[in-house]
Design an enzyme around this catalytic site. Sequence first.
Site, mmCIF file in Angstrom:
data_model
loop_
_atom_site.group_PDB
_atom_site.id
_atom_site.type_symbol
_atom_site.label_atom_id
_atom_site.label_comp_id
_atom_site.label_asym_id
_atom_site.label_seq_id
_atom_site.Cartn_x
_atom_site.Cartn_y
_atom_site.Cartn_z
ATOM 1 N N TRP A 40 6.605 -58.867 59.929
ATOM 2 C CA TRP A 40 5.662 -59.471 58.795
ATOM 3 C C TRP A 40 6.489 -59.929 57.623
ATOM 4 O O TRP A 40 6.565 -61.175 57.212
ATOM 5 C CB TRP A 40 4.818 -58.593 58.682
ATOM 6 C CG TRP A 40 3.751 -59.412 57.711
ATOM 7 C CD1 TRP A 40 3.487 -59.422 56.246
ATOM 8 C CD2 TRP A 40 2.851 -60.508 57.787
ATOM 9 N NE1 TRP A 40 2.819 -59.926 55.880
ATOM 10 C CE2 TRP A 40 2.272 -60.906 56.496
ATOM 11 C CE3 TRP A 40 2.525 -61.467 58.907
ATOM 12 C CZ2 TRP A 40 1.303 -61.806 56.580
ATOM 13 C CZ3 TRP A 40 1.961 -62.253 58.920
ATOM 14 C CH2 TRP A 40 1.180 -62.595 57.820
ATOM 15 N N ASP A 75 4.177 -58.212 64.322
ATOM 16 C CA ASP A 75 3.189 -58.236 63.462
ATOM 17 C C ASP A 75 2.062 -59.099 63.966
ATOM 18 O O ASP A 75 2.207 -59.445 65.271
ATOM 19 C CB ASP A 75 3.619 -58.205 62.175
ATOM 20 C CG ASP A 75 2.775 -57.623 61.102
ATOM 21 O OD1 ASP A 75 1.437 -58.009 60.915
ATOM 22 O OD2 ASP A 75 2.631 -56.423 60.606
ATOM 23 N N ASP A 76 1.707 -59.519 63.066
ATOM 24 C CA ASP A 76 0.375 -60.711 63.302
ATOM 25 C C ASP A 76 0.869 -62.016 64.156
ATOM 26 O O ASP A 76 2.131 -62.269 64.001
ATOM 27 C CB ASP A 76 -0.193 -60.888 61.998
ATOM 28 C CG ASP A 76 -1.883 -61.616 62.222
ATOM 29 O OD1 ASP A 76 -2.342 -61.878 63.240
ATOM 30 O OD2 ASP A 76 -2.271 -61.584 61.311
ATOM 31 N N CYS A 125 -5.791 -60.716 60.002
ATOM 32 C CA CYS A 125 -5.655 -61.367 58.847
ATOM 33 C C CYS A 125 -5.377 -62.866 58.809
ATOM 34 O O CYS A 125 -5.609 -63.558 58.324
ATOM 35 C CB CYS A 125 -4.645 -60.357 58.007
ATOM 36 S SG CYS A 125 -5.160 -58.721 57.843
ATOM 37 N N LYS A 151 0.460 -51.196 65.133
ATOM 38 C CA LYS A 151 -0.095 -51.373 63.780
ATOM 39 C C LYS A 151 -1.634 -51.948 63.711
ATOM 40 O O LYS A 151 -1.772 -52.991 64.269
ATOM 41 C CB LYS A 151 0.695 -52.353 63.096
ATOM 42 C CG LYS A 151 0.375 -52.544 61.370
ATOM 43 C CD LYS A 151 1.349 -53.376 60.906
ATOM 44 C CE LYS A 151 0.950 -53.914 59.446
ATOM 45 N NZ LYS A 151 1.842 -54.690 58.899
ATOM 46 N N ASP A 153 -4.737 -53.139 61.722
ATOM 47 C CA ASP A 153 -5.328 -53.787 60.546
ATOM 48 C C ASP A 153 -6.657 -53.605 60.265
ATOM 49 O O ASP A 153 -7.369 -53.184 60.993
ATOM 50 C CB ASP A 153 -4.504 -55.369 60.328
ATOM 51 C CG ASP A 153 -4.044 -55.617 58.994
ATOM 52 O OD1 ASP A 153 -4.583 -55.004 57.896
ATOM 53 O OD2 ASP A 153 -3.028 -56.443 58.802
ATOM 54 N N TRP A 187 -5.140 -50.156 54.033
ATOM 55 C CA TRP A 187 -4.655 -50.308 52.923
ATOM 56 C C TRP A 187 -5.281 -49.192 51.735
ATOM 57 O O TRP A 187 -5.212 -49.701 50.581
ATOM 58 C CB TRP A 187 -5.315 -51.849 52.489
ATOM 59 C CG TRP A 187 -5.035 -52.803 53.509
ATOM 60 C CD1 TRP A 187 -4.100 -53.164 54.221
ATOM 61 C CD2 TRP A 187 -6.106 -53.794 53.839
ATOM 62 N NE1 TRP A 187 -4.083 -54.065 54.892
ATOM 63 C CE2 TRP A 187 -5.414 -54.637 54.881
ATOM 64 C CE3 TRP A 187 -7.249 -53.967 53.253
ATOM 65 C CZ2 TRP A 187 -6.162 -55.679 55.461
ATOM 66 C CZ3 TRP A 187 -8.035 -55.117 53.829
ATOM 67 C CH2 TRP A 187 -7.357 -55.926 54.856
ATOM 68 N N ARG A 205 -1.261 -46.409 55.916
ATOM 69 C CA ARG A 205 -0.931 -47.517 54.652
ATOM 70 C C ARG A 205 -1.682 -46.792 53.553
ATOM 71 O O ARG A 205 -3.018 -46.404 53.762
ATOM 72 C CB ARG A 205 -1.469 -48.848 54.933
ATOM 73 C CG ARG A 205 -0.166 -49.546 55.611
ATOM 74 C CD ARG A 205 0.788 -49.841 54.799
ATOM 75 N NE ARG A 205 0.280 -50.964 53.897
ATOM 76 C CZ ARG A 205 0.297 -52.292 54.255
ATOM 77 N NH1 ARG A 205 0.461 -52.799 55.203
ATOM 78 N NH2 ARG A 205 -0.373 -53.399 53.221
ATOM 79 N N ASP A 209 -0.589 -54.681 50.418
ATOM 80 C CA ASP A 209 0.865 -55.274 50.782
ATOM 81 C C ASP A 209 1.893 -55.136 49.730
ATOM 82 O O ASP A 209 1.754 -55.330 48.538
ATOM 83 C CB ASP A 209 0.697 -56.643 51.318
ATOM 84 C CG ASP A 209 -0.101 -56.715 52.746
ATOM 85 O OD1 ASP A 209 -0.606 -55.653 53.129
ATOM 86 O OD2 ASP A 209 -0.269 -57.824 53.166
HETATM 87 C C1 GLA Z 1 -2.272 -57.479 56.307
HETATM 88 C C2 GLA Z 1 -1.350 -56.189 56.490
HETATM 89 C C3 GLA Z 1 0.059 -56.680 56.383
HETATM 90 C C4 GLA Z 1 0.312 -57.786 57.517
HETATM 91 C C5 GLA Z 1 -0.574 -58.870 57.565
HETATM 92 C C6 GLA Z 1 -0.539 -59.843 58.753
HETATM 93 O O1 GLA Z 1 -1.921 -58.006 55.098
HETATM 94 O O2 GLA Z 1 -1.769 -55.445 55.275
HETATM 95 O O3 GLA Z 1 1.086 -55.728 56.379
HETATM 96 O O4 GLA Z 1 0.201 -56.989 58.820
HETATM 97 O O5 GLA Z 1 -2.113 -58.574 57.373
HETATM 98 O O6 GLA Z 1 -1.570 -60.929 58.688
#
Ligand code: GLA
Length: 649
Positions: A40, A75-76, A125, A151, A153, A187, A205, A209
Amino acid sequence: MRRLATISALVLVFALTPATAYADEPVQLAKTPPMGWNSWNKFGCEVSDKLVSETADAMVASGMAKAGYRYVNIDDCWMTHERNAAGELVPDPVKFPRGIKGLADYVHSKGLKLGIYSSAGTLTCAGYPASLDHEQTDANSWAAWGVDYLKYDNCNNQGRPAIERYTAMAKALRNTGRPIVLSLCEWGQNKPWLWGESAGGQLWRTTGDITDSFSSVLGILDQQVGLEAYSHPNAWNDPDMLEVGNGGMTEAEYRAHFSLWALLNAPLLAGNDLRTMSEATRKILLNRDVIAVDQDWGGRQGALVSGNGQTQIWAKPMSDGSAAVVLLNRSPIAAMAATTTAAIGLPDAGSYRVRDLWTGREYQADAMIRASLPVHGAAMFRIWPGSGRTLSPLSTLSVGLDEVVEKDRPFQALATLYNDGSTPLLVPSMTATAPAGWKVDGAATVRTRKVEPHQSWTATWKLAPTGGGGDKVEVGVSARYVTIRGQQQASQTVSAVVAQPPPAGQVQASSLPFISTGNGWGPVERNTSNGENQPGDGNPMSIDGVKFATGIGAHAPSTVRIYLGGHCTSFSATVGVDDETHGNGSVGFSVVGDDRTLAQSPVFRGNQAGGQLTADVTGVRIVDLRVNDGGDGNTWDHADWGAATLTCN
Ligand code: GLA
């Protein structure tokens, strides 16, 4: 007596052994903080089989795999926008032509593990299908593909309770029978350190971010204070992935970031391009002494010991009875920091062996632990009680210079050599080197007979202008001395800004040169709001509908430092949260003159009318315009200093 003491120490060790305390965990999927890489921070949505498999190759070739990095995490944005007829997530066939299974096989063939991403919401996200109410289907797909890490989210969560959403995924993963690490990316919104472990996660987390800036690192760091109590094997606080090597910070800042993350037992997930990283980046990520601190859980995650706003001491007990310590300089000027072995939890031992984890050198210390730190830099030591007597004494050279020097005027530089060991520094000398456009007025080299244990020696130099010179000066001092281990040397270079002519009359702060700036997200903007995180992308400033043509657009935590040279009398601004946050965010403002707080605002929130902040700045040489996060983290903290005006002579 001695035997008794040993036995009771053993009993204590057993009582604290995590395996006993958490024996009910079926499998310990993350006995130590996970290490690896995630796409990411550097690549955003640009993920592909090519990127991930080349990264796996690089992880092996660079030596990272040998050093403990194991997970290669996508990641995403890996999936298509629609589930298939069976309701399953589908890997994007263009980005991942051999599917995730083929890629996982490749990654496994390298001796590594593969991680994937989804959200405990209806969409990720980035707007791709996510796993809320599809937990078992998706967990089954990942298990079938050979995924080792998820991971998970928090976007698009429909306001449903976090514990329920995350527990559902943990159960689904367990049902598959495949060991899959679960990383809760919530978060820190619902204090996951209180329930993350019982929900079935191995890490969570703690904040929003990270971005590739030192103020982001500090903003996240501040939110870790007090969380150390919740960290233990198989249950880790996650201050977010690493930014080391992504280009937005200096080497000193990246070393500080890595040192602190290791001290916090953070997962070490590199977030840079491993295929093209510089040797400097590789050396940071591969520092085995620092990694060893991260991977050791001596009963407690590292914690804040002390601080004064400029420097901080963070320390962590290690399981072999040593301690790791990070001495951090948060400020934009070089600084010295010091602590004691007692303050960082070490027993009284007469002598200590001190290893500098960034140079590998070892020293002997009696009780004081001290370091000279560059701008935004950190020193990291590991300290063993009861040894070190044959080593050179721990000595520190600290050079002092005003942050701003005046053009064509002489200025002073000062250097101190400290001896914190138990043997002397003999025949020490210090030599100053003048920057271009200046000369040392007098002898550049000064000498003395010795610096005794627990003593220091200070010398000063006058630097006189010779004409020319730039808008910055750098003064270097090098020291030489002899210890029980022979000839030693140390050097430090510090810099100062050469002042522009000070402001005159009534001026907009946004039109003046800034000595330095720190900002929570992207750069500080002149005459626009903070905007996104790119330079110059702010919007016209607006606080609760009131527009400002001039001012400073910041993002908490932020400091804008301006030279006034004692020429101004007052500062005023209309402060508040910019309307671009759509009602989100909360910030506090303060004006600090020569390190004294001159004015402080209450906390302002989104959609709240701005307030007038005025300060008497009479006689102030350097003023700081500071923004804090209002005490609740810095998400959406877009702060406007509307019409920030200085009245000067
Ligand atoms: C959120 C997560 C990030 C990342 C993005 C991906 O913001 O906190 O770490 O994974 O989404 O879209």
